[in-house]
Structures are given as structure tokens and as C-alpha cells.
Design an enzyme around this catalytic site. Sequence first.
Site, PDB file in Angstrom:
ATOM      1  N   ARG A 109       0.842  -1.191   0.000  1.00  8.37           N
ATOM      2  CA  ARG A 109       0.000   0.000   0.000  1.00  8.37           C
ATOM      3  C   ARG A 109       0.872   1.233   0.000  1.00  8.37           C
ATOM      4  O   ARG A 109       1.791   1.354   0.805  1.00  8.37           O
ATOM      5  CB  ARG A 109      -0.847   0.057   1.279  1.00  8.37           C
ATOM      6  N   THR A 113      -1.311   7.478  -0.199  1.00  2.36           N
ATOM      7  CA  THR A 113      -2.633   7.375  -0.854  1.00  2.36           C
ATOM      8  C   THR A 113      -3.401   6.128  -0.411  1.00  2.36           C
ATOM      9  O   THR A 113      -4.607   6.040  -0.639  1.00  2.36           O
ATOM     10  CB  THR A 113      -2.459   7.281  -2.385  1.00  2.36           C
ATOM     11  N   ASP A 205       0.483  -3.321  12.083  1.00  2.44           N
ATOM     12  CA  ASP A 205       0.934  -3.659  10.733  1.00  2.44           C
ATOM     13  C   ASP A 205       1.346  -5.130  10.705  1.00  2.44           C
ATOM     14  O   ASP A 205       2.360  -5.520  11.298  1.00  2.44           O
ATOM     15  CB  ASP A 205       2.110  -2.761  10.339  1.00  2.44           C
ATOM     16  N   ASP A 208       4.915  -6.024   9.283  1.00  2.84           N
ATOM     17  CA  ASP A 208       5.988  -5.642  10.208  1.00  2.84           C
ATOM     18  C   ASP A 208       6.040  -6.587  11.403  1.00  2.84           C
ATOM     19  O   ASP A 208       7.128  -6.927  11.894  1.00  2.84           O
ATOM     20  CB  ASP A 208       5.785  -4.204  10.697  1.00  2.84           C
TER      21      ASP A 208
HETATM   22  C1  PRP Z   1      -1.111  -4.820   4.246  1.00  2.00           C
HETATM   23  C2  PRP Z   1      -1.931  -6.086   4.347  1.00  2.00           C
HETATM   24  C3  PRP Z   1      -2.750  -6.034   3.089  1.00  2.00           C
HETATM   25  C4  PRP Z   1      -3.006  -4.550   2.931  1.00  2.00           C
HETATM   26  C5  PRP Z   1      -4.395  -4.246   3.424  1.00  2.00           C
HETATM   27  O1  PRP Z   1      -0.042  -5.005   3.425  1.00  2.00           O
HETATM   28  O2  PRP Z   1      -1.141  -7.236   4.471  1.00  2.00           O
HETATM   29  O3  PRP Z   1      -2.098  -6.545   1.948  1.00  2.00           O
HETATM   30  O4  PRP Z   1      -2.048  -3.874   3.748  1.00  2.00           O
HETATM   31  O5  PRP Z   1      -4.733  -2.919   3.185  1.00  2.00           O
HETATM   32  P1  PRP Z   1      -5.807  -2.502   2.099  1.00  2.00           P
HETATM   33  O6  PRP Z   1      -7.010  -3.387   2.314  1.00  2.00           O
HETATM   34  O7  PRP Z   1      -6.091  -1.066   2.452  1.00  2.00           O
HETATM   35  O8  PRP Z   1      -5.227  -2.647   0.741  1.00  2.00           O
HETATM   36  P2  PRP Z   1       1.050  -3.853   3.157  1.00  2.00           P
HETATM   37  O9  PRP Z   1       0.620  -3.033   1.997  1.00  2.00           O
HETATM   38  O10 PRP Z   1       1.307  -3.115   4.437  1.00  2.00           O
HETATM   39  O11 PRP Z   1       2.313  -4.640   2.673  1.00  2.00           O
HETATM   40  P3  PRP Z   1       3.214  -5.741   3.421  1.00  2.00           P
HETATM   41  O12 PRP Z   1       2.419  -7.015   3.444  1.00  2.00           O
HETATM   42  O13 PRP Z   1       4.391  -5.831   2.527  1.00  2.00           O
HETATM   43  O14 PRP Z   1       3.557  -5.255   4.796  1.00  2.00           O
HETATM   44  N1  URA Z   2      -2.363  -3.272   6.862  1.00  2.00           N
HETATM   45  C1  URA Z   2      -2.033  -3.771   8.079  1.00  2.00           C
HETATM   46  O1  URA Z   2      -1.063  -4.524   8.201  1.00  2.00           O
HETATM   47  N2  URA Z   2      -2.771  -3.413   9.129  1.00  2.00           N
HETATM   48  C2  URA Z   2      -3.848  -2.603   9.026  1.00  2.00           C
HETATM   49  O2  URA Z   2      -4.507  -2.319  10.045  1.00  2.00           O
HETATM   50  C3  URA Z   2      -4.178  -2.107   7.749  1.00  2.00           C
HETATM   51  C4  URA Z   2      -3.431  -2.456   6.687  1.00  2.00           C
END
Ligand code: PRP
Ligand code: URA
Length: 214
Positions: A109, A113, A205, A208
Site C-alpha cells: 500500500r 494514498t 501492521d 511488520d
Molecule cells: C497490508 C496487508 C494487506 C493490505 C491491506 O499489506 O497485508 O495486503 O495492507 O490494506 P488494504 O485493504 O487497504 O489494501 P502492506 O501493503 O502493508 O504490505 P506488506 O504485506 O508488505 O507489509
Molecule cells: N495493513 C495492516 O497490516 N494493518 C492494518 O490495520 C491495515 C493495513
Amino acid sequence: MSAAYDESRVRVINHPMVQHKLSILRDEKTTTKDFRQLVHELALFEGYEATSDLELKDVEINTPLETCTCKQIAKNIVVVPILRAGLGMADGILELIPNAHVGHVGMYRDPKTHEPRQYYCKLPNDIADSTCLVVDPMLATGGSATAAIHFLREAGAKDIRMLFLVSAPEGLQAVLEYDPKVQVYTCAVDRQLNDNAYILPGLGDAGDRIYGTK
Ligand code: PRP
Ligand code: URA
């Protein structure tokens, strides 16, 4: 006003073991090691529920004593983690279904944005005839999930099941409105998103916390 979605297409896994593990997952004191282990275990439980209606076919089996007709899963299964956090769940599903194929959808994400950015996608060739289990711990705005569904539909996938651990009502509404056929499984539907599009109460997160990157 809270988002409205079709609850009949959302299966919330209310099993006591799942709810117990989810409470520990949410705890800010849970270590990276335990968090990763819990994501693995919860995915396995959820995978069990999400495959409860899979089509079976008859197979002839020779036991040491005689031949009998038994049941086996009719279609291939493809696990599709949305990178990176989804990888933590894929391992749990693969423990349940060791011969499943794996497709990867790389997405993050944009921190400003909140729009999904695609960086790597690779699917097995048999995607059209397979049952696809898309896994991601978090469904927040639904941007990443709908982009993954779009990619899978373009590749010909017909049976798509979305597995999340924690979902926001906003994300559920977005996914169900985007695709009239997908079925959603989640361990919890939380209250809402905050101004940074994080789920409340959520668990922070997920990526993380799985990989210890914060
Ligand atoms: C997180 C999560 C989803 C997304 C959800 O991933 O694992 O993929 O955010 O958010 P959304 O419904 O608003 O799209 P992130 O983009 O943080 O990436 P990561 O898995 O690499 O930490
Ligand atoms: N991605 C995450 O990992 N946690 C949230 O709460 C939203 C998006």
C-alpha cells in the site's frame, strides 16, 4: 456510518480456538516469533473451514485387504498469498494442503494514498481449473484484495476464496461489491478504519509484526 456489506458471503470463524489465538495475536506484547506462529496456526484453522465444501471425486483404493471406493478432492488447489504478509498464512495452508500449488501477488500500500502498488505476480498454469485460496492477514480499504481478485480473474480463475484474519467493514464492502462471486472468510470483523486506513482495534501492521521490521 458503518459500511454495509452482504453478511451471507462472509464466514466469520468463531471457533473458540481461533478466537483465543486471535486475542494473543492482537496483543502488542506478543513477540515476532509467537506472532508468526499464531498467523500460521490461524491460517491452518481458517483453511480447514474454507475448504469444507470442496467437491470430491470417487477413487478406487486397494487397501491391504480389498478394493474400496474412497473420496478425494476433485480439483487442484492454489494458494495465493498477497505479499508480503500473506506469506505468513500461506505456510499454514500448505501444512493443511501440502500438494497445493502457490501463486504470488506482490502488492504494497502506498503509505500516503493507501492505493495498492503491484510489484511482482506469478501464477501457476492451472489457475483456471483450480480452487484459489487467496490469503492476507488484513483487509483494510480492500484496495489490495480487489487488485488481487482483478489479477486472478484476468488469469481465468473461477473459484476464488478470500481468507483474512482481521477485516474492516469498509474492506468487506469493497471486495463484495467489486466481485459478486468471491466468498470471504475472516476470523474477525473489526469496528472501522482510522485516518491512516489502519484497522481499529486491529493488530497493527501485520507484515511488520510477522517479519520484525519495525
Ligand atoms: C497490508 C496487508 C494487506 C493490505 C491491506 O499489506 O497485508 O495486503 O495492507 O490494506 P488494504 O485493504 O487497504 O489494501 P502492506 O501493503 O502493508 O504490505 P506488506 O504485506 O508488505 O507489509
Ligand atoms: N495493513 C495492516 O497490516 N494493518 C492494518 O490495520 C491495515 C493495513
